[in-house]
Design an enzyme around this catalytic site. Sequence first.
Site, PDB file in Angstrom:
ATOM      1  N   LYS A  80      21.413  10.079  -1.914  1.00 53.36           N
ATOM      2  CA  LYS A  80      20.414   9.123  -2.402  1.00 53.36           C
ATOM      3  C   LYS A  80      20.327   9.260  -3.912  1.00 53.36           C
ATOM      4  CE  LYS A  80      17.352   6.315  -0.414  1.00 53.36           C
ATOM      5  NZ  LYS A  80      17.451   5.561   0.817  1.00 53.36           N
ATOM      6  N   GLY A 179       3.483  -3.794   4.252  1.00 54.17           N
ATOM      7  CA  GLY A 179       4.544  -4.083   3.280  1.00 54.17           C
ATOM      8  C   GLY A 179       5.390  -5.252   3.734  1.00 54.17           C
ATOM      9  N   GLY A 181       8.030  -6.701   2.128  1.00 57.45           N
ATOM     10  CA  GLY A 181       9.193  -6.812   1.244  1.00 57.45           C
ATOM     11  C   GLY A 181      10.409  -7.285   2.016  1.00 57.45           C
ATOM     12  N   VAL A 183      12.383  -5.888   4.172  1.00 57.32           N
ATOM     13  CA  VAL A 183      12.425  -5.606   5.610  1.00 57.32           C
ATOM     14  C   VAL A 183      11.168  -6.127   6.308  1.00 57.32           C
ATOM     15  CG1 VAL A 183      12.667  -3.821   7.357  1.00 57.32           C
ATOM     16  CG2 VAL A 183      13.772  -3.514   5.150  1.00 57.32           C
ATOM     17  N   TYR A 185       9.018  -8.439   5.696  1.00 55.17           N
ATOM     18  CA  TYR A 185       8.889  -9.892   5.870  1.00 55.17           C
ATOM     19  C   TYR A 185       9.770 -10.365   7.028  1.00 55.17           C
ATOM     20  CZ  TYR A 185       8.070 -14.726   4.730  1.00 55.17           C
ATOM     21  OH  TYR A 185       7.678 -16.038   4.797  1.00 55.17           O
TER      22      TYR A 185
END
Length: 357
Positions: A80, A179, A181, A183, A185
């Site tokens: 990451k 949230g 965003g 994902v 949405y």
Amino acid sequence: MSVFDAPAFDQHEEVSFARDADSGLRAIIAVHDRSLGPAVGGCRVFPYSNDAQALDDVLRLSRGMTYKSALAGLPLGGGKSVIIADPRCDKTPALLAAMGRFIDRFGGRYVAAEDSGTSVEDLRQMARETRHVSGIDGTEHGGDPSPSTARGVFIAIRTALRHRLGSDALGSVRVAVQGLGHVGYRLAALLRAEGAEVVAADVDLRRCQRAEAELGVRPLSIDDIVAADVDVFAPCALGDSLNAASIPRLRAGIVAGAANNQLHEEADAARLADRGILYCPDFLINAGGIIDVHFQRSGWSRSGLERSIAAIGERLEEVLRRADESRRPTSAIAEDLAREMLESARRAGETAPRCVA
Ligand code: NAD
């Protein structure tokens, strides 16, 4: 700041820091484990309040990627990267180019993908400096892996409902999405398309307004979403949303969402289990994105992608069954399963014939 003494350090193979004075880049790349393949994982842009917070995040997220890819049966290791910056105003071309050069220094041991705070376009800019970037290949959905992540979480929610209620019919199910965003949405859209009632919250009120207008999602405040009277709570914002303060407020019987590192600390798994809340481990059910990235890298196959995403549900079923039998938290069972898969893949690799150059 000592990396080896950091609480989240877990025998990571490599941790590297970069600072570029010209562009203002401050970034960390962590490669946790490459037993199964190159360490592929998202590049996150976030305005961390200090370096220790950024280090903690990159160490935890890269370890999660190792387990996620192992559980998903992918030939990928865990890595990451994080950029300490505000994604709304700091992502200049110079900063993204400097990040591309930083990624390039790893020579392919780390391969970057999209994450919270980065877009496909940002990765394209990094890709001018390095070829070790994934998720920009313009497949049928343009390289963005989040539709696949949302599908995996959607399948997991149905699996958990079947396990808990004996039916995965969504018509009478209420879900709270934290949230909206990339994902969140799409997850809300999938749920609404099957008749579920969805309430949602986002710090960005425009996203709530859009979801209300386009999907019929009922907006709630970011404080009320955790305590919404729903069947499923789906954390799809940032990590740590399940903690000593939030867990007692949950009214949902199931937690299943896309966010990485949802549990603030290990004790939170027991807190959820003690309250009889079925927790679907994040690194198991949000693997759709890395599965998508894998197919972008190795040859696109819609049917292969669908099969691998469907397998998330099968693996979750196994984890839920083992957790019931052993009365241990689902996250501990999923970690055991990931370690088992990692070990057996390592053994298979050791016995496989090696290419001699
Ligand atoms: P995103 O940045 O597109 O969306 C996150 C959303 O959460 C934003 O709309 C943001 O405004 C909102 N938000 C932030 N803080 C909030 C809060 N306190 N309450 C409510 N909303 C808040 O990110 P994404 O790509 O949708 O990913 C969501 C999560 O899922 C992240 O944790 C990410 O690491 C994880 N994840 C994403 C993918 C992927 O394919 N994108 C894959 C695996 C895991």
